[in-house]
Design a protein around this motif. Sequence first.
Motif, PDB file in Angstrom:
ATOM      1  N   ILE A   1       0.839  -1.201   0.000  1.00 30.06           N
ATOM      2  CA  ILE A   1       0.000   0.000   0.000  1.00 30.06           C
ATOM      3  C   ILE A   1       0.875   1.253   0.000  1.00 30.06           C
ATOM      4  O   ILE A   1       1.841   1.354   0.764  1.00 30.06           O
TER       5      ILE A   1
ATOM      6  N   ILE B   1       0.363   5.566   0.158  1.00 26.37           N
ATOM      7  CA  ILE B   1      -0.564   6.673   0.420  1.00 26.37           C
ATOM      8  C   ILE B   1       0.052   7.953  -0.131  1.00 26.37           C
ATOM      9  O   ILE B   1       1.215   8.264   0.142  1.00 26.37           O
TER      10      ILE B   1
ATOM     11  N   ILE C   1      -4.331   2.039   7.015  1.00 30.93           N
ATOM     12  CA  ILE C   1      -5.328   2.635   6.123  1.00 30.93           C
ATOM     13  C   ILE C   1      -6.046   3.788   6.820  1.00 30.93           C
ATOM     14  O   ILE C   1      -6.255   4.860   6.230  1.00 30.93           O
ATOM     15  N   GLN C   2      -6.410   3.580   8.080  1.00 31.00           N
ATOM     16  CA  GLN C   2      -7.125   4.616   8.824  1.00 31.00           C
ATOM     17  C   GLN C   2      -6.241   5.827   9.110  1.00 31.00           C
ATOM     18  O   GLN C   2      -6.756   6.933   9.335  1.00 31.00           O
TER      19      GLN C   2
ATOM     20  N   ALA D   1      -4.392   7.303   7.030  1.00 29.68           N
ATOM     21  CA  ALA D   1      -4.344   8.191   5.861  1.00 29.68           C
ATOM     22  C   ALA D   1      -5.253   9.388   6.102  1.00 29.68           C
ATOM     23  O   ALA D   1      -6.441   9.224   6.397  1.00 29.68           O
TER      24      ALA D   1
ATOM     25  N   LEU E   1      -4.989   6.187  -2.130  1.00 28.43           N
ATOM     26  CA  LEU E   1      -4.401   4.949  -1.627  1.00 28.43           C
ATOM     27  C   LEU E   1      -4.264   3.968  -2.786  1.00 28.43           C
ATOM     28  O   LEU E   1      -5.235   3.677  -3.491  1.00 28.43           O
TER      29      LEU E   1
ATOM     30  N   MET F   1      -3.062   0.112  -3.900  1.00 24.02           N
ATOM     31  CA  MET F   1      -2.848  -1.213  -3.325  1.00 24.02           C
ATOM     32  C   MET F   1      -2.571  -2.227  -4.435  1.00 24.02           C
ATOM     33  O   MET F   1      -3.225  -2.204  -5.480  1.00 24.02           O
TER      34      MET F   1
ATOM     35  N   ILE G   1     -11.375  -2.130   3.494  1.00 22.08           N
ATOM     36  CA  ILE G   1     -11.051  -1.853   2.094  1.00 22.08           C
ATOM     37  C   ILE G   1     -12.332  -1.690   1.272  1.00 22.08           C
ATOM     38  O   ILE G   1     -12.394  -0.849   0.366  1.00 22.08           O
TER      39      ILE G   1
ATOM     40  N   LEU H   1     -13.699   1.719   1.245  1.00 23.00           N
ATOM     41  CA  LEU H   1     -12.998   2.654   0.350  1.00 23.00           C
ATOM     42  C   LEU H   1     -13.485   2.546  -1.090  1.00 23.00           C
ATOM     43  O   LEU H   1     -13.041   3.302  -1.953  1.00 23.00           O
TER      44      LEU H   1
ATOM     45  N   LYS I   1      -9.697   8.828  -0.359  1.00 24.32           N
ATOM     46  CA  LYS I   1     -10.242   9.045   0.986  1.00 24.32           C
ATOM     47  C   LYS I   1     -10.582  10.523   1.161  1.00 24.32           C
ATOM     48  O   LYS I   1      -9.722  11.389   1.019  1.00 24.32           O
TER      49      LYS I   1
END
Length: 235
Positions: free
Chosen positions: A111, A113, A142-143, A145, A151, A153, A171, A174, A194
């Motif tokens: 991943i 960001i 992830i949180q 970000a 993002l 992946m 996921i 998102l 996001k």
Amino acid sequence: MRPLVSGPLKVVFLVLASLCAWYSGYLLAELIPDAPLSSAAYSIHSIGERPVLKVPVPKRQKCDHWTPCPSDTYAYRLLSGGGINKYAKICFEDNLLMGEKLGNVARGINIAIVNYVTGNVTATQHFDMYEGDNSGPMIKFIQSAPPKSLLFMATYDDGSTRLNNDARNAIEELGSKEIKNMKFRSSWVFLAAKGFELPSEIQREKINHSDTKNNRYSGWPAEIQIEGCVPKEPS
């Protein structure tokens, strides 16, 4: 019997012929540009040959796109792993964010960001989904970000064995349509936004499942990719 030309007339003819030869040489010297003798000989030799058309070399585009992205967009390209020797790659604005050359990709889900406003990379991380309990750390990553983040992946090898439902839900929130379909060694790539919405026409996700009958590599499906141009935030 033809009458013989008199001596004075012969002289006149010789003078005229000399003048004509001199004038012809003068014209040729004026009309033909200066060039080496070898070039002139080559030009004469090449008369009648077919012209060779030289196709210009295509200009390389950002992230190896076939066509350039507009100046008010970001270029991106995601490539999943394929087989044991082909690692995942994440490219953004012609910068390799994750890849074998950087040594920051590994088995599982990789991943990256990126700050959507500035276009700068915020963080990169890989999460092993074959061994260990890494679903929780991935959810936290992830949180973490911030709003207005992109993002990216991409899987390499197996990204599903230890991927629990909470991680799949995170996921899916998102915008993923395939995360809950991911199986052992599925090739998968996903682009998420996001805090804002991406245009519907942008390539966001693709998946390719492992199939013993159709796998390109022994035990692995073929790698897959998505690419496109993300509109920048209006200034």
